[in-house]
Structure formats: C-alpha cells, structure tokens
Design an enzyme around this catalytic site. Structure first.
Site, PDB file in Angstrom:
ATOM      1  N   PHE A  75       1.976  21.345  40.238  1.00 43.06           N
ATOM      2  CA  PHE A  75       1.883  20.324  40.909  1.00 43.06           C
ATOM      3  C   PHE A  75       3.042  19.591  41.736  1.00 43.06           C
ATOM      4  O   PHE A  75       2.834  18.826  41.629  1.00 43.06           O
ATOM      5  CB  PHE A  75       0.405  19.081  40.530  1.00 43.06           C
ATOM      6  CG  PHE A  75      -0.404  20.327  39.892  1.00 43.06           C
ATOM      7  CD1 PHE A  75      -0.718  21.390  40.599  1.00 43.06           C
ATOM      8  CD2 PHE A  75      -1.312  19.775  38.494  1.00 43.06           C
ATOM      9  CE1 PHE A  75      -2.717  21.470  40.261  1.00 43.06           C
ATOM     10  CE2 PHE A  75      -1.981  20.794  38.105  1.00 43.06           C
ATOM     11  CZ  PHE A  75      -2.599  21.669  38.974  1.00 43.06           C
ATOM     12  N   ALA A 121       4.769  31.261  48.843  1.00 41.77           N
ATOM     13  CA  ALA A 121       4.410  32.516  49.628  1.00 41.77           C
ATOM     14  C   ALA A 121       4.793  33.084  51.032  1.00 41.77           C
ATOM     15  O   ALA A 121       6.086  33.896  50.758  1.00 41.77           O
ATOM     16  CB  ALA A 121       3.560  31.998  49.464  1.00 41.77           C
ATOM     17  N   ARG A 163      -2.164  32.798  59.022  1.00 46.88           N
ATOM     18  CA  ARG A 163      -2.516  34.186  58.388  1.00 46.88           C
ATOM     19  C   ARG A 163      -2.970  33.575  56.618  1.00 46.88           C
ATOM     20  O   ARG A 163      -2.454  33.199  56.118  1.00 46.88           O
ATOM     21  CB  ARG A 163      -1.769  34.586  58.593  1.00 46.88           C
ATOM     22  CG  ARG A 163      -2.426  36.567  58.451  1.00 46.88           C
ATOM     23  CD  ARG A 163      -1.379  37.744  58.321  1.00 46.88           C
ATOM     24  NE  ARG A 163      -1.771  38.438  58.714  1.00 46.88           N
ATOM     25  CZ  ARG A 163      -1.508  39.394  57.739  1.00 46.88           C
ATOM     26  NH1 ARG A 163      -0.091  39.631  57.577  1.00 46.88           N
ATOM     27  NH2 ARG A 163      -1.794  40.733  57.236  1.00 46.88           N
ATOM     28  N   ASN A 216      -4.427  36.321  51.189  1.00 48.96           N
ATOM     29  CA  ASN A 216      -6.128  36.711  50.094  1.00 48.96           C
ATOM     30  C   ASN A 216      -6.920  34.976  50.575  1.00 48.96           C
ATOM     31  O   ASN A 216      -6.613  34.370  49.461  1.00 48.96           O
ATOM     32  CB  ASN A 216      -4.975  36.449  48.634  1.00 48.96           C
ATOM     33  CG  ASN A 216      -6.859  37.164  47.919  1.00 48.96           C
ATOM     34  OD1 ASN A 216      -7.154  36.715  48.083  1.00 48.96           O
ATOM     35  ND2 ASN A 216      -5.764  38.059  46.787  1.00 48.96           N
ATOM     36  N   PRO A 217      -8.248  35.543  50.981  1.00 50.01           N
ATOM     37  CA  PRO A 217      -8.783  34.450  51.092  1.00 50.01           C
ATOM     38  C   PRO A 217      -9.234  34.420  50.041  1.00 50.01           C
ATOM     39  O   PRO A 217      -9.674  32.757  49.497  1.00 50.01           O
ATOM     40  CB  PRO A 217     -10.009  34.345  51.438  1.00 50.01           C
ATOM     41  CG  PRO A 217      -9.427  36.375  52.999  1.00 50.01           C
ATOM     42  CD  PRO A 217      -7.946  36.634  51.877  1.00 50.01           C
ATOM     43  N   LYS A 253       1.223  30.133  56.962  1.00 55.48           N
ATOM     44  CA  LYS A 253       2.194  28.760  56.612  1.00 55.48           C
ATOM     45  C   LYS A 253       1.224  28.624  55.459  1.00 55.48           C
ATOM     46  O   LYS A 253       0.689  29.164  54.511  1.00 55.48           O
ATOM     47  CB  LYS A 253       1.296  27.547  57.649  1.00 55.48           C
ATOM     48  CG  LYS A 253       1.389  28.610  58.970  1.00 55.48           C
ATOM     49  CD  LYS A 253       0.958  27.596  60.088  1.00 55.48           C
ATOM     50  CE  LYS A 253      -0.006  26.677  60.941  1.00 55.48           C
ATOM     51  NZ  LYS A 253       0.075  26.478  62.127  1.00 55.48           N
ATOM     52  N   VAL A 259       0.273  26.626  52.154  1.00 60.27           N
ATOM     53  CA  VAL A 259      -1.168  26.478  52.031  1.00 60.27           C
ATOM     54  C   VAL A 259      -2.135  25.250  50.669  1.00 60.27           C
ATOM     55  O   VAL A 259      -2.311  24.753  50.407  1.00 60.27           O
ATOM     56  CB  VAL A 259      -2.244  28.229  51.191  1.00 60.27           C
ATOM     57  CG1 VAL A 259      -3.737  28.386  50.345  1.00 60.27           C
ATOM     58  CG2 VAL A 259      -2.189  29.434  53.018  1.00 60.27           C
ATOM     59  N   GLU A 314      -1.150  22.576  49.446  1.00 53.93           N
ATOM     60  CA  GLU A 314      -0.512  21.123  49.309  1.00 53.93           C
ATOM     61  C   GLU A 314      -1.673  20.843  50.027  1.00 53.93           C
ATOM     62  O   GLU A 314      -1.969  19.666  50.318  1.00 53.93           O
ATOM     63  CB  GLU A 314       1.229  20.555  49.534  1.00 53.93           C
ATOM     64  CG  GLU A 314       1.356  20.713  48.082  1.00 53.93           C
ATOM     65  CD  GLU A 314       3.210  20.933  48.621  1.00 53.93           C
ATOM     66  OE1 GLU A 314       3.730  19.326  47.931  1.00 53.93           O
ATOM     67  OE2 GLU A 314       3.838  21.564  48.856  1.00 53.93           O
TER      68      GLU A 314
END
Ligand code: FES
Ligand code: FES
Lengths: 763, 170
Positions: free
Chosen positions: A245, A515, A653, A656-657, A726, A728, A730
């Site tokens: 974190f 990522a 986009r 991996n949802p 873009k 994810v 934070e």
C-alpha cells in the site's frame, strides 16, 4: 514486425487479456507454499531486534548495553556509538548528496519510536529479551507533537504545489452562494498484514536481501549506495509481498541496520520489525487540514474554489501529503486557487499511503461539494453533473478518456439514487437513520518504461521474466495473460518469474503505474518472440512450414499453422523440436530508441526521474470513479454502519476484471476504515503513537463490510498505456471517506469534517 | 546458555522433534524451527488471526500458544489440509475461485478459520460468516470474496459429508 491490435472492450472477457482468470499464484498462496521475506531457509541465521526511542526530541547521552550483551545468546548490540560506515543513498528521483555519512542509529532523536539500537542474538527470543535490557539515557529537548501543537505554526508554503487560474478570491467574494469549512484527516497507517522486515546475507562483497519490495531495482540501488558497492552486487528478492500500500517501496533505516549487522558479524541476519514498531519504523499518511471555500450561482454553477491546506512532515525531511491534489481536477470552475503548507513536527517522515494527496484532497472537496448542494437545495448528483469538467482546467488539455459522467449516471442507476429524498433525516429504517452520499475520485495516469524477457522453451511452454513485483495486484496473472494472448498459448502454459532485482528492469509498483508499464514491455517482448518463431518456422531448413509458400503463420490455442488451415499444424513443442531449438529468448524494453543505453536503463529502473506525469503529453490522463454509499446510523448510540456501496470506475481497459474488482473493493474497504475507524492517536506529552497495534488502531473487519458492488464503465485508453488500461490500485480509495461523511450528514443532519466519524461526534 | 526443552509435536499427521526454549510460541516453533512457514505472523499479539492453526480440530492463535502447551495434541496447519494426493481442500479451491485474497498473507489464517467456521456450523448465512470470520483481518480487503468462498465451500463440504455418510451407511 507484426502489428497486433489490442482487443477492444474495456470490461468484458474478450480473449486472454480481459479474461476473468483466477490468480496463477493462487495455489501457492492457499497452501502455505508462497514464501515471504522472513521465511527464506537461510542457514546460520541470527536475529536482530530493534530498540526504539522513548522521547520525541533530544539526544542519546548514553546507551548502557552491558546487561544486554551479557544476556544468553547475544552476539552484539549496535548503538549510536557504532559507525556502521554507511553513506546516504539517493532519493526516489536519484538525487544524492556526495559522500554524506548515514547513521541509521542516530544520536539525535527526532521522533518517539525512532530506532536507536539493535540487539543481535542467536534466537529471536534471546534478542527480544535482551532488547528490553538496553538502557538509554537521553537529554530531552522541546518537541512539536502534531499539527495542533501551539508551537507547530502555520508551516511553510510549498510553492511547487500552488495551483491557480482566474481570480478565485474576487469570484468567491462576488458569488451568490458561499460555503466555507475546514476538513481534517488524522495520521493513518498502512497496516499490511505482513509486518516489515528482512533477511540479509553477505557473500564477500555481494549482498542478497530478502525483503518485501514494491520496487526491487530501486531498493537494490539504495543498498548499493549505502554500502558503496556496485549496483550489480546487490540482489533484492521479493517474490511475494504481504501487502504494501505504498510502504514497501524503499529501504528504511532498520534495513540498513540489518545489512550492516550482517556484514559486521559475518552471518546472515533476520530482522523482524514488531507490529508496534511498524507504526514508527516508517511513515504512514500524514495528518492534514484544509480549508475550502466554494462560491457558486444560485442554480449551482461553480464560480470559485479557494483551497488552503497543510500536512505535517518530519523535522528532517519533507513529504507533502498534497491536500490540493484532486481539487483542480474534478469540476469545471472558472476561478481556482490552491495552496499547500508543510508543518514540521516530531514524527517519523510520513510516506505514501494508497492514493497519497488525492485521498485527503478528495475528502475535503467532495465533502464541500455536498455542503454546497445542501446550501443551494440541489441534489448532489445533479450538482456534480452540472459542473462536469469537459477538459482539464488546470493544464488546459483535453482528457484522454474520462467516463466520470458514465460512472455517476450508471452508479446512480444501479444504486437507485432517484429514490432518495434530499432532506437530511428524511429516510429511516426502523430506529436507524438512513443516509445516502456520493464521493468522486481520481488518480493520475503515470507512465514509465520497463523491460521484460520472454522465453519460449523446447516443450512449448513460455516464461515471462521481469524484476517487477506482485503484492496482490495480480501482476503474475495479467503478465501470463498478456504473453498468452500474443503467443497464442493458454495462460496456464505461461510461467511468470518476478520479484528479483537481478531480472530485467521494471518501474515501481506505486502510483498505480506498474501494470500499464510492464504489460507494455511484456507485450513488446512477446511480439518479438512470436515474430522470431514465425520467421524460423518459415525459413529453417528443417521446418515443415518452409515449403508451404506461406508468408506468415498463425499461432492460436498452442498450435502454429498456415492461415486458412491448409498445410501443417504443429504444437509449439513440435515446431521447436523440428527446428532443433531448445529456447527462443527475446528481451525488450519500452524506452525510446535514442535513450536506451546502460545509464538510461539504470536511471529508468532504479529511480523515478523518468516517470511521466498525467499531462506530460498533449492530453490529461486520469482514472476516475464515483462511489454511492448508504449508511445506517443508530440515533441513540451514534454508531454508523455502511450498509450498501455501489462504485463505478473508469480505469480504461481492464486486463482481468476478477482481479481489478478485488483491488477496487480493497481500496473501498480501506476507505471505509479511514472514514469510520482509523486514527493514529498521539500522546501529546511524549509524541508517542499510543495505539500502535491492531487491537487499538482499528482497521475494518469482515463484519464491518457489506457487499460492495463495483462496476467498470471504462473504455480502452491507448494514450494511457500500450494495452489501453489506466491505473486501478489507488483510485478505489479516493472519494470513499467523503461519500460516507456525506451519507452520515444525510442521515443525521450532522456534518463531521474531521475523520474518523466516531460515535461521540454524532451524539 | 538458555535452557531448552525437548518437544515432540504432532503436526499434520507427522511427528516432529525439536529442542526449544520453553518460552517459544507454537507460531515461532513452526516458522523458525520446523520450516512450516505457511502459518503467518501478522502481529504476534493475538489481534490479526494470521497465525490461526487447529489444535485438536479447534482454531487457535498460534502466537498466543506456547509450543510446549500442545505436546500430545493434534496440530493442523495450512500445509496439512489438502488431500494426500495434492487435491486442494474445498475451502482452498473456493478461495482461489472467488479471488478471496490479494497479497495472500492473511490467507492461511483465513482458510484455517474458514475450515473451522464451517465445522463449527457457523457458515449458515453471509451474516454469520462475517461475524465468525472477523477474527481474521485482511488489509487487502478481500472480505466479500472470503464470504463468498466460505459459503461455497460450506455447501461443498456439507454435500461431501452427506455423500460420505451415505457410503458408510451402505
Ligand atoms: S499473529 Fe497471531 S493473531 Fe496476529
Ligand atoms: S490478502 Fe492481503 S491481507 Fe488478506
């Protein structure tokens, strides 16, 4: 060179990338097979335990270590008397003073809980016991314990952080509707479930460090500089990290102590920072305060925002928790002025905690916007949509993509916002007051180069190799997906090796940028490997494809074949065997052609000097979100429960949802903790963090958390990253605390402007 | 020299012999002496649940248990719940399927708690699972998926037990 279109959709499983794959490291993590930094089987280990200061400011006059040294099993006690022979290392941006000695166990005490001695013994129990026997005498001086200390003052203006356009003061003065309020956030802590610590081992001038690391290359540089040894001599190993974190992206003073002790003693050292010690062994989020004034027309059109903020920092280093970070970005406002001040106090230097700056900034702004909505008598959703920013007012640039309107409207629809009655205290569920609130969030797209190696092996399996890390975001999995998509093999056939500074370079897993950076590098390296494989298949004299006359080949489902199906079709293993190769290896990075020498590599992998901000190009690029929260407040007891959350995200986009949803929920849950539970309490007499443990510094438990519905409304943003994603990690926390504060106001009519919202503030 | 005592511990169906000081906790004995590092240390103070193991089938915090206390008892750790052939325990499988973790550090403790929670009959509803899984903190915030995983595993385990009972009766 093959041109490969990335697939189009942001949210659906439309191939390998975008698929809902389970974590590839799942089996290791659920069976106890994933080994973290303090679990390495290193022989001949000794244990180090820290002794921390008990005063907030002053000098160590003497350390009486005689008793500790005489205790069973003790090998050595390190104190400020010992010159460990270290040099100050670079900061995150690669700036470094020349030949300045570094004393990780200093004589000057700058905060309570600062490490001033370390005991090394054969066993953990012996070292722990002996640490209690170390007697330190101090000469105490006046200290400043926090923002509210009368001696703290107003702080120093940080010019770099002043933002403004138009004439905010005049426009505010002339506005029909004005609101003004001060918002405050306390010290907050990362509290990863894996406490910090490290195992270090020297072999001659070579140093191996097993330490949880959000950035293996950056930390390797730090150790090399501390010990004045070549960068190549240091290896940071960090295959698994038990939560970071933001707190595990650098070596801290105790890291230096452990490594120096190992060198002096000629034995590997394990140093485990105890849970209470973690609260001062490195910095959490700084306490902040900010005053916000908003001027608007009667029908809710913003005229001016004036923001004045401050955060605490240590007395020896600056870390601004930028209270104005989100203020200029969320709304269309013709006149704005923000300023931020730094107030030095006797604390450990604060650090980056999930969405630094953006998080407290959004707490102020998103609370203030809803205060305005009540002042005008307008639905807060409508107020937000009315002031929707069609471009970035700060930079003047167009957004790359901004689906915040969609996040607001889709979120509202799913939440059922239209059934809300605007008046505070107008909704009930039996004895419970019900309140609904909104909070928006934003986090910038940061871009950095990275490097990756792809190996296609003789058995047709694929390896992805990088020094990037996975602390739970899912790097292992999305990199397997990326390589699998390019190379046409099942993701399970891809083995990903990460978390080692001796592997190809990668940027920090911070600022939500890893990522985007590392999928880009893997995509490039995998594409090159694919081209090489197809080239060999077409040209190698032993290849069955040589005489097919085909000028390209397709790879899908683990087989390579001629387009349109006529002719041979081989598995990758069969092809590799036919052409007599046991491996194809390609290493690629995403640095520009002209800046790709060894110095550029070192600078890019080990510092943040080359990281590009959200407006470095012609566009302004950010992730966005809107949280809709329901709270239930017990009128008699003032207890607040978050009963429902719907959050809609634009993170471009989604690779991996399944994993992205977990990260979003994780951010939201940390936001719930921030809103209702988390607060570092300081004993003003001694500047000591009183609640330095997990029973007193409260973080959310399972029973505190309702089902959280998360929705992706993003579209691919190919300016933001190679694959269109873009950040994810934070953005999910940003806007949660104000959404809860707004819901609590809606429920109770009481506006709480200082976090956390505890029951005594409501009754 | 500090005094050590000899212990024989039955862990995951195997006998382990070790010489440790009497003050050594079960958690440190597992991690530092027996190379069973699947059991995690999150606080060493009984506050986080990361160190949860089973002693005679009941969940205990191994950081608050002395190794010397559990001689002669059956200790089960995360390394010991998969089947002998390597098949994952239904709770392990459900954790992976539901993405009930991120960093994985709280996970062994969560899984050991979940196995016990189901066995105790406290996995009847989401609310009950939340309550009985609240001794295990997860800072990554995997709570929603943990609840889903425990629910799923609870039904798998229950069905499994019923099937087994039938076989035994037959
Ligand atoms: S380590 Fe035992 S409860 Fe935290
Ligand atoms: S998975 Fe990281 S603490 Fe639970």
């Amino acid at each position: 060179m093959t041109i490969m279109e990335t697939r189009k959709h942001g949210d659906a499983a439309d191939g390998m990338v975008g698929g809902r794959f389970s974590r590839l490291d799942g089996k290791l993590k659920t069976t106890g097979g994933a080994t973290y930094a303090l679990e390495q089987p290193v022989k001949n280990l000794v244990h180090a335990v820290l002794v921390q200061s008990t005063i907030a400011a002053g000098r160590v006059v003497a350390v009486d270590a005689a008793k500790a040294k005489a205790a069973p099993g003790v090998l050595s006690v390190f104190t400020p008397e010992d010159d460990l022979g270290l040099l100050v290392a670079s900061d995150w941006f690669g700036n470094r003073p020349d030949n300045q000695p570094f004393h990780p166990l200093p004589r000057e005490v700058s905060f309570n809980g600062q490490a001033i001695a370390a005991v090394v013994a054969e066993t953990l129990e012996q070292a722990t016991e002996a640490a209690k026997l170390v007697k330190v005498s101090y000469e105490e001086t006046q200290s400043v314990t926090g923002l509210d200390d009368p001696d703290a003052g107003e702080g120093r203006l940080v010019d770099m952080l002043s933002v403004g356009w138009g004439d905010a003061e005049a426009a505010y003065a002339a506005a029909d509707i004005k609101i003004e309020a001060e918002y405050r956030t306390p010290r907050e802590y990362h509290v990863p479930i894996e406490p910090h610590g490290l195992t270090v081992k020297w072999e001659g001038d070579f140093l191996t460090v097993w330490e949880p690391s959000q950035w293996t290359h950056g930390m390797a540089r730090t150790y090399a500089e501390w010990f004045d040894i070549p960068y190549e001599n240091v290896r940071i190993v960090s295959p698994f990290i038990g939560g970071g974190f933001g707190s595990k992206a650098m070596g801290y003073t105790y890291s230096a102590v452990a490594a120096a002790a190992a060198r002096k003693l000629g034995r590997p050292v394990k140093l485990a920072v105890t849970r209470p010690q973690t609260f001062t062994a490195y910095g959490g989020r700084a306490a902040t305060r900010q005053t916000i004034r908003i001027g608007a027309t009667k029908d809710g059109v913003l005229q001016a925002i004036v923001h004045r903020g401050a955060s605490e920092t240590s007395v020896f280093a600056d870390f601004p928790e930028q209270t104005g970070a989100a203020t200029p970005l969320l709304y269309a406002v013709p006149n704005l002025s923000t300023q931020h001040r730094l107030v030095p106090v006797n604390t450990v230097t604060p650090g980056a905690l999930r969405a630094p700056g953006k998080n407290p900034s959004a707490f102020g702004l998103e609370s203030a916007i809803e205060e305005l909505s009540y002042a005008i008598g307008m639905d807060p959703l409508e107020l937000r949509l009315r002031n929707y920013a069609d471009h970035d007012y700060q930079s003047g640039k167009p957004w790359s993509t901004r689906q915040l309107r969609e996040a607001l409207t889709v979120g509202a629809e799913v939440f059922g916002w239209s059934r809300r009655s605007h008046e505070p205290r107008s909704m009930r569920d039996g004895r419970q007051l019900v309140g609904w609130g909104i909070g928006c969030g934003t986090f910038p797209v940061l871009k950095a180069a990275s490097e990756a190696l792809i190996r296609i092996l003789g058995d047709g399996s694929v390896e992805v190799v990088s020094g990037a890390i996975d602390m739970g975001q899912g790097t292992y999995t999305i990199l397997a997906q990326t390589a699998a998509e390019v190379l046409g093999v099942p993701a399970e056939q891809v083995d990903v090796k990460l978390g080692d500074s001796s592997l190809p370079g990668a940027t920090v897993a911070g600022g939500s940028m890893l990522a985007g950076a590392i999928t880009g590098a893997v995509h490039k390296a995998a594409t090159a490997a694919r081209d090489e494989l197809i080239g060999l298949a077409l040209n190698d004299s032993n290849s069955p494809f040589r005489d097919t006359g085909a000028n390209t080949l397709v790879i899908a489902d683990g087989r390579i074949s001629v387009p349109r199906g006529e002719g041979p079709s081989l598995t990758l293993a069969e092809l590799m065997s036919a052409i007599g190769r046991d491996r194809i290896e390609t290493q690629r990075n995403t640095l520009p052609e002209g800046a790709n020498g060894p110095e550029d590599h070192k600078r890019s992998w080990t510092t943040m000097a080359n990281v590009q901000g959200p407006t470095a190009g012609d566009l302004s690029m950010h992730s966005w979100c809107a949280h809709f929260v329901e709270v239930k407040v017990d009128e008699d007891f003032g207890t607040v429960r978050v009963s429902r959350v719907v959050s809609a995200f634009d993170c471009g986009r989604i690779y991996n949802p399944k994993l992205a949803e977990s990260q979003w929920r994780g951010g939201i849950i940390m936001g719930i903790g921030q809103a209702l539970l988390e607060e570092g309490l300081i004993d003003e007499r001694f500047g000591r963090v009183i609640n330095n443990n997990m029973g007193d510094y409260l973080v959310p438990t399972n029973a505190d958390i309702p089902h959280i519905q998360v929705i992706s409304v993003g579209i691919p943003d190919n300016d933001a990253s190679v694959l269109g994603g873009k950040g994810v990690g934070e953005v999910g926390i940003v806007g949660v605390a104000p959404a809860i504060a707004n819901a609590v106001f809606h429920a109770t009519g009481k506006r709480v402007r200082d976090l956390p919202i505890t029951l005594e503030k409501l009754i | 020299m500090t005094r050590t005592i000899h212990l024989s511990l039955d862990i995951n169906g195997k006998r382990h012999e070790l010489d440790v000081e009497p003050r050594v906790t079960l958690l440190d004995a597992l991690r530092e002496s027996l190379a069973l590092t699947g059991t995690k240390k999150g606080c060493d103070q009984g506050q986080c649940g990361a160190c949860t193991c089973h002693v005679d089938g009941k969940r205990v915090l191994s950081c608050l248990t002395l190794a010397a206390q559990v001689e002669g008892r059956q200790i089960t750790t995360i390394e010991g719940i998969a089947a002998e052939n390597g098949d994952l325990h239904p709770v392990q499988a459900a954790f992976i399927e539901n993405d009930a973790f991120q960093c994985g550090y709280c996970t062994p403790g969560q899984i050991m708690s979940a196995v016990a929670c189901i066995r105790e009959g406290h996995a009847g509803s989401e609310e009950e699972i939340r309550e009985y899984m609240s001794g295990n903190l997860c800072r990554c915030g995997a709570y929603n998926s943990i609840v889903a995983a425990v629910r799923e595993a609870a039904s798998a385990v229950t069905t499994g037990i019923e099937a087994k009972d039938k076989v035994e009766v037959a």
